[in-house]
Design a protein around this motif. Structure first.
Motif, PDB file in Angstrom:
ATOM      1  N   CYS A  77       0.871  -1.171   0.000  1.00 28.83           N
ATOM      2  CA  CYS A  77       0.000   0.000   0.000  1.00 28.83           C
ATOM      3  C   CYS A  77       0.905   1.217   0.000  1.00 28.83           C
ATOM      4  O   CYS A  77       2.119   1.102   0.152  1.00 28.83           O
ATOM      5  CB  CYS A  77      -0.919   0.008   1.227  1.00 28.83           C
ATOM      6  SG  CYS A  77      -0.011   0.067   2.789  1.00 28.83           S
ATOM      7  N   LEU A  88      -0.828   1.881   6.593  1.00 26.76           N
ATOM      8  CA  LEU A  88      -1.724   2.779   5.866  1.00 26.76           C
ATOM      9  C   LEU A  88      -2.997   2.988   6.675  1.00 26.76           C
ATOM     10  O   LEU A  88      -3.642   2.034   7.092  1.00 26.76           O
ATOM     11  CB  LEU A  88      -2.082   2.190   4.505  1.00 26.76           C
ATOM     12  CG  LEU A  88      -2.942   3.123   3.663  1.00 26.76           C
ATOM     13  CD1 LEU A  88      -2.096   4.230   3.076  1.00 26.76           C
ATOM     14  CD2 LEU A  88      -3.646   2.368   2.562  1.00 26.76           C
ATOM     15  N   SER A  93      -6.207   6.100   2.927  1.00 26.39           N
ATOM     16  CA  SER A  93      -6.432   5.228   1.768  1.00 26.39           C
ATOM     17  C   SER A  93      -7.648   5.662   0.957  1.00 26.39           C
ATOM     18  O   SER A  93      -7.709   5.431  -0.252  1.00 26.39           O
ATOM     19  CB  SER A  93      -6.597   3.778   2.218  1.00 26.39           C
ATOM     20  OG  SER A  93      -7.826   3.569   2.894  1.00 26.39           O
ATOM     21  N   GLY A  97      -6.008   5.944  -2.491  1.00 26.55           N
ATOM     22  CA  GLY A  97      -6.484   4.929  -3.416  1.00 26.55           C
ATOM     23  C   GLY A  97      -7.113   5.546  -4.655  1.00 26.55           C
ATOM     24  O   GLY A  97      -6.881   5.099  -5.785  1.00 26.55           O
ATOM     25  N   LEU A 113      -7.583  -1.902  -1.111  1.00 27.14           N
ATOM     26  CA  LEU A 113      -7.609  -1.242   0.200  1.00 27.14           C
ATOM     27  C   LEU A 113      -9.000  -1.335   0.828  1.00 27.14           C
ATOM     28  O   LEU A 113      -9.137  -1.610   2.031  1.00 27.14           O
ATOM     29  CB  LEU A 113      -7.186   0.216   0.050  1.00 27.14           C
ATOM     30  CG  LEU A 113      -5.758   0.451  -0.455  1.00 27.14           C
ATOM     31  CD1 LEU A 113      -5.491   1.934  -0.633  1.00 27.14           C
ATOM     32  CD2 LEU A 113      -4.737  -0.159   0.500  1.00 27.14           C
TER      33      LEU A 113
END
Length: 323
Positions: A77, A88, A93, A97, A113
Motif C-alpha cells: 500500500c 496505511l 487510503s 487509493g 484497500l
C-alpha cells in the motif's frame, strides 16, 4: 543480530529506506571480512505514466521527484513514509487509493484497500483504522470515511457488484453510530471511551491482531492529540463534536446511494434521516462568529473554538444554520 563464526547472511524482514547505511559491530574480537553490503530496492509492479517533458525544466524535475516518492513509498500500500510509519490509515487510503486510480487508470489498488478494510470489520461495526496493522486505536471519523470511500469507488468505477458485496458492512458502521444519536437528532459520542468487550481478530488467523476493548478517538485534524504538536491549527474534540456529526450525515448519504445503485432499494428513509440531522446541525451554529463551532461541552455550552476543518465538513454535509 547475533552472528556466528563463518559466513553469515542477513536481510531485514521489514522494509525501510535511507541514503546511508550504518553497519556497527560490537562485542567480539577477531577479523571481519565484509563481502557485500547494500540495499535492495523494491517497487510496486504497476503501470506508471512516462516522465514529464515540458518547456519548464524545473517543473519536469518536480514531477520526477514526486513520481519517485510514489514509487519508493508504495509497497503493499502507499505508506505514510518509508522511514517511520508504514501502516496505511483508512482515512488516508480513501484519498490515496482514488489518486492512485487517477494516476494509473487502474482501480485495483483502491479496490484492494477497501476489500481489506471491510474484510477486517469488527463484529459490532467499527472498521480498523490501519487495515495492515495491529494498532488498537479506532479513529471514529475514519470508519465513516470508509463508507464514503466505498460509495465513491462504486460511483467512479461502476463496479456495482463490489458495492453490493460490502453494503451490509457499510450499514453496520452506521448502526454502531446510530446508538449514540439523541432524540434531537444529534450524534453525541461524548461518553465513548472504551466500550464493548468483543475480541476482534483479523481474518486469516493472525493471533497478534487481537482487538479487545479498543480505544476510540475522534481524530479529525490530528495536531493536538499528543504526537504531532508542531503548531498547526487545532480543533476542539471534547464534548459533542460537530465534525463527526457532519461526517455521519455524509455517510448516510453515501449509504443511500449504495442502497439505490447496488441493492435496488428505496433510499428515502436514509435520506430522511440525513435531512433531520442536517437541520439539527444548527445546534453547533455560533451566531456571533457566523460559523459552526467545533462542538458543545457536555453541559451544553457552545465551544468558542472555530476551525476550518469543522466548517469544511459542515459545508460538505449541508448542515443548516438557524433560520
Amino acid at each position: 543480530i547475533t552472528v556466528q563464526s563463518g559466513t553469515c547472511e542477513w536481510m531485514s524482514q521489514a522494509y525501510n529506506c535511507g541514503r546511508y547505511l550504518l553497519f556497527a559491530l560490537r562485542g567480539f574480537e577477531g577479523q571481519v571480512t565484509i563481502r557485500e553490503l547494500g540495499m535492495v530496492e523494491t517497487t510496486p509492479d504497476v503501470p506508471w505514466y512516462p516522465p514529464m517533458c515540458s518547456s519548464d525544466d524545473r517543473l519536469d524535475a518536480i514531477y520526477s521527484l514526486c513520481m519517485r516518492t510514489l514509487r519508493v513509498g508504495t509497497q503493499e500500500c502507499m505508506t505514510d513514509c518509508p522511514t517511520r510509519e508504514q501502516a496505511l490509515y483508512l482515512g488516508d487510503s480513501a484519498f490515496s487509493g482514488r489518486w492512485f486510480y487517477w494516476l494509473t487508470g487502474n482501480p485495483h489498488h483502491w479496490r484492494h484497500l477497501l476489500e481489506e478494510t471491510f474484510a477486517a470489520q469488527s463484529p459490532y461495526g467499527q472498521l480498523k483504522s490501519t487495515c495492515f496493522s495491529g494498532s488498537y486505536g479506532i479513529l471514529l471519523d475514519y470508519s465513516l470515511i470508509g463508507v464514503i470511500s466505498l460509495r465513491d469507488y462504486v460511483r467512479e468505477t461502476g463496479e456495482v457488484s463490489f458495492g453490493r458485496k460490502w453494503y451490509r458492512g457499510a450499514g453496520k458502521v452506521l448502526e454502531w453510530f446510530r446508538t449514540s444519536i439523541t432524540e434531537e437528532h444529534i450524534l453525541d459520542l461524548s461518553s465513548i471511551e472504551q466500550r464493548d468487550g468483543h475480541e476482534w481478530i483479523q481474518p486469516g488467523g493472525h493471533p497478534g491482531l487481537s482487538y479487545e476493548n479498543p480505544i476510540y478517538r475522534i481524530f479529525i485534524d490530528h495536531p493536538g492529540l499528543g504526537w504531532h504538536c508542531v503548531g498547526e491549527p487545532g480543533i476542539e474534540r471534547s464534548g459533542i463534536n460537530a465534525s463527526i456529526h457532519a461526517l455521519y450525515v455524509m455517510a448516510l448519504g453515501a449509504l443511500a446511494d449504495l442502497a439505490e445503485w447496488c441493492m435496488d432499494r428505496d433510499p428515502t428513509e436514509l435520506l430522511a434521516e440525513a435531512e433531520q440531522m442536517k437541520e439539527a446541525g444548527s445546534y453547533f451554529w455560533h451566531e456571533g462568529e457566523q460559523a459552526f463551532a467545533d462542538g458543545r461541552a457536555v453541559d451544553g455550552n457552545l465551544h468558542q473554538q472555530i476551525s476550518q476543518q469543522t466548517n469544511t465538513w459542515a459545508l460538505l454535509a449541508g448542515l443548516k444554520k438557524p433560520v
